[in-house]
Design an enzyme around this catalytic site. Structure first.
Site, mmCIF file in Angstrom:
data_model
loop_
_atom_site.group_PDB
_atom_site.id
_atom_site.type_symbol
_atom_site.label_atom_id
_atom_site.label_comp_id
_atom_site.label_asym_id
_atom_site.label_seq_id
_atom_site.Cartn_x
_atom_site.Cartn_y
_atom_site.Cartn_z
ATOM 1 N N MET A 137 0.797 -1.223 0.000
ATOM 2 C CA MET A 137 0.000 0.000 0.000
ATOM 3 C C MET A 137 0.838 1.287 0.000
ATOM 4 O O MET A 137 0.405 2.315 0.505
ATOM 5 C CB MET A 137 -0.941 0.013 1.217
ATOM 6 C CG MET A 137 -1.848 -1.198 1.299
ATOM 7 S SD MET A 137 -2.865 -1.413 -0.179
ATOM 8 C CE MET A 137 -4.132 -0.190 0.130
ATOM 9 N N ARG A 138 2.027 1.223 -0.561
ATOM 10 C CA ARG A 138 2.865 2.422 -0.636
ATOM 11 C C ARG A 138 3.022 2.866 -2.078
ATOM 12 O O ARG A 138 3.099 2.024 -2.983
ATOM 13 C CB ARG A 138 4.257 2.108 -0.091
ATOM 14 C CG ARG A 138 4.282 1.824 1.372
ATOM 15 C CD ARG A 138 4.144 3.096 2.168
ATOM 16 N NE ARG A 138 4.066 2.783 3.592
ATOM 17 C CZ ARG A 138 4.024 3.695 4.535
ATOM 18 N NH1 ARG A 138 4.050 4.976 4.234
ATOM 19 N NH2 ARG A 138 3.934 3.351 5.794
ATOM 20 N N LEU A 139 3.116 4.179 -2.279
ATOM 21 C CA LEU A 139 3.486 4.698 -3.597
ATOM 22 C C LEU A 139 4.943 4.342 -3.839
ATOM 23 O O LEU A 139 5.756 4.391 -2.913
ATOM 24 C CB LEU A 139 3.326 6.220 -3.624
ATOM 25 C CG LEU A 139 1.911 6.754 -3.381
ATOM 26 C CD1 LEU A 139 1.941 8.277 -3.257
ATOM 27 C CD2 LEU A 139 0.984 6.322 -4.504
ATOM 28 N N ASN A 158 2.006 -5.844 -10.213
ATOM 29 C CA ASN A 158 1.039 -5.509 -9.161
ATOM 30 C C ASN A 158 -0.300 -6.143 -9.496
ATOM 31 O O ASN A 158 -0.625 -6.351 -10.669
ATOM 32 C CB ASN A 158 0.888 -3.980 -9.093
ATOM 33 C CG ASN A 158 -0.107 -3.544 -8.017
ATOM 34 O OD1 ASN A 158 -0.064 -4.050 -6.889
ATOM 35 N ND2 ASN A 158 -1.007 -2.636 -8.348
ATOM 36 N N HIS A 160 -4.355 -5.415 -8.979
ATOM 37 C CA HIS A 160 -5.249 -4.309 -8.637
ATOM 38 C C HIS A 160 -6.694 -4.824 -8.597
ATOM 39 O O HIS A 160 -7.125 -5.535 -9.509
ATOM 40 C CB HIS A 160 -5.118 -3.188 -9.682
ATOM 41 C CG HIS A 160 -6.017 -2.043 -9.383
ATOM 42 N ND1 HIS A 160 -5.747 -1.145 -8.379
ATOM 43 C CD2 HIS A 160 -7.212 -1.685 -9.912
ATOM 44 C CE1 HIS A 160 -6.735 -0.265 -8.317
ATOM 45 N NE2 HIS A 160 -7.627 -0.569 -9.234
HETATM 46 C C1 GRF Z 1 -5.994 -7.272 -2.912
HETATM 47 O O1 GRF Z 1 -7.360 -7.003 -3.113
HETATM 48 C C2 GRF Z 1 -5.177 -6.692 -4.021
HETATM 49 O O2 GRF Z 1 -5.852 -6.661 -5.257
HETATM 50 C C3 GRF Z 1 -4.934 -5.283 -3.562
HETATM 51 O O3 GRF Z 1 -4.750 -5.396 -2.161
HETATM 52 C C4 GRF Z 1 -5.442 -6.543 -1.690
HETATM 53 C C5 GRF Z 1 -4.446 -7.369 -0.938
HETATM 54 O O4 GRF Z 1 -5.047 -8.384 -0.194
HETATM 55 N N1 GRF Z 1 -3.818 -4.698 -4.242
HETATM 56 P P1 GRF Z 1 -4.149 -9.441 0.570
HETATM 57 O O5 GRF Z 1 -3.192 -8.689 1.466
HETATM 58 O O6 GRF Z 1 -3.426 -10.259 -0.445
HETATM 59 O O7 GRF Z 1 -5.111 -10.262 1.388
#
Ligand code: GRF
Length: 274
Positions: A137-139, A158, A160
């Site tokens: 969750m980082r840029l 990545n 998404h």
């Molecule tokens: C997933 O929905 C992914 O698409 C998004 O962040 C979430 C990560 O879930 N980027 P997890 O940590 O793998 O349970």
């Protein structure tokens, strides 16, 4: 490339995750079942409490936290000058922080780059052919991406939780549902200098029914993520991910797996099962 190579090289990936790590777990489970064709050399997180770190350690995979908040401001300038990093150059290339003043942008970039330098050192220490973001969750700045994408290669991927280019950002499932979409989707893409703008490798869709809510579509989408991400990693391992470049256009990705259509059919079926 029409046929599968006889002896596909076993690649190594570094997985970066900030949270629950259920995508990581799906990879670990496949690794244990012998159906993931790469090794996970290290798992990295920006959060000490990330469940992903526990999942990695339980599976015997090195797990490291780079705490983005632990750098004293006074140390930033000194650390960035040894070896020197041109923040202005990074700022010219980046497309992630656009709203702030130049000073504020440079300060935010400095903090990110400092953490990225530690991420890169850890990844290099353990070795990785690809860097795999799984809920990281980082840029990330052009400094990080450029390190792995040298000589035009694309090495950072990545997943998404929406059908890009619709609904970029961190709330893919919520935004899809809130907009009233009748189909949702997930996307695996290469990471570039923008936010969720890199070349698309794979997408899968799921139906949204009248009785659904944010939670139910998220569960449906996640069960697809657990299929699609390991498949993409196996495509990379088998050399089935081909990057097509035409001057002046964005790179396009073509998958040359002869079973491509069958795999897409499986994803569609799966989307109706959950
Ligand atoms: C997933 O929905 C992914 O698409 C998004 O962040 C979430 C990560 O879930 N980027 P997890 O940590 O793998 O349970």
């Amino acid at each position: 490339m029409a046929d599968k190579p006889e002896n596909p090289k076993r690649l190594r990936i570094a997985v970066l995750a900030s949270g629950g790590g259920t995508n990581l777990q799906a990879m670990i489970d496949r690794l244990a079942a012998g159906s993931l064709l790469v090794d996970i050399s290290v798992v990295l997180s920006d959060r000490p409490d990330a469940r992903a770190l526990v999942r990695a350690r339980d599976a015997g995979i090195p797990a490291i936290c780079i705490d983005y908040n632990s750098f004293p401001v006074a140390e930033i300038t000194e650390t960035l000058s040894n070896p020197p990093i041109d923040l202005h150059e990074i700022d010219r290339k980046q497309r992630i922080i656009e709203d702030a003043s130049a000073d504020r942008r440079l300060f935010r970039l400095a903090r990110l780059v400092l953490a990225e330098r530690k991420l890169i050192a850890a990844i290099e220490k353990h070795g990785a052919d690809y860097v795999v973001f799984a809920g990281f969750m980082r840029l990330v700045t052009p400094y990080f991406i450029g390190h792995f994408n040298s000589a035009g290669a694309l090495k950072v991927i990545n997943i998404h939780p929406a059908l890009l280019p619709s609904f970029p950002g961190t709330r893919g499932y919520e935004d899809t549902f809130g907009y009233g979409g009748k189909w949702g989707g997930i996307t695996v893409h290469f990471v570039d200098e923008g936010e969720d703008t890199g070349p698309i490798i794979a997408q899968a869709v799921y139906p949204i029914f009248p009785a659904d809510n944010e939670e139910s579509i998220k569960a449906r989408g996640l069960s697809l993520e657990y299929e699609v991400y390991p498949q993409v990693i196996n495509w990379l391992a088998r050399g089935y991910v081909n990057i097509l470049r035409s001057p002046g256009k964005r790179p396009r990705v073509e998958i040359s797996d002869p079973e491509y259509a069958d795999i897409l059919r499986t994803w569609i079926r799966k989307a109706f099962e959950s």
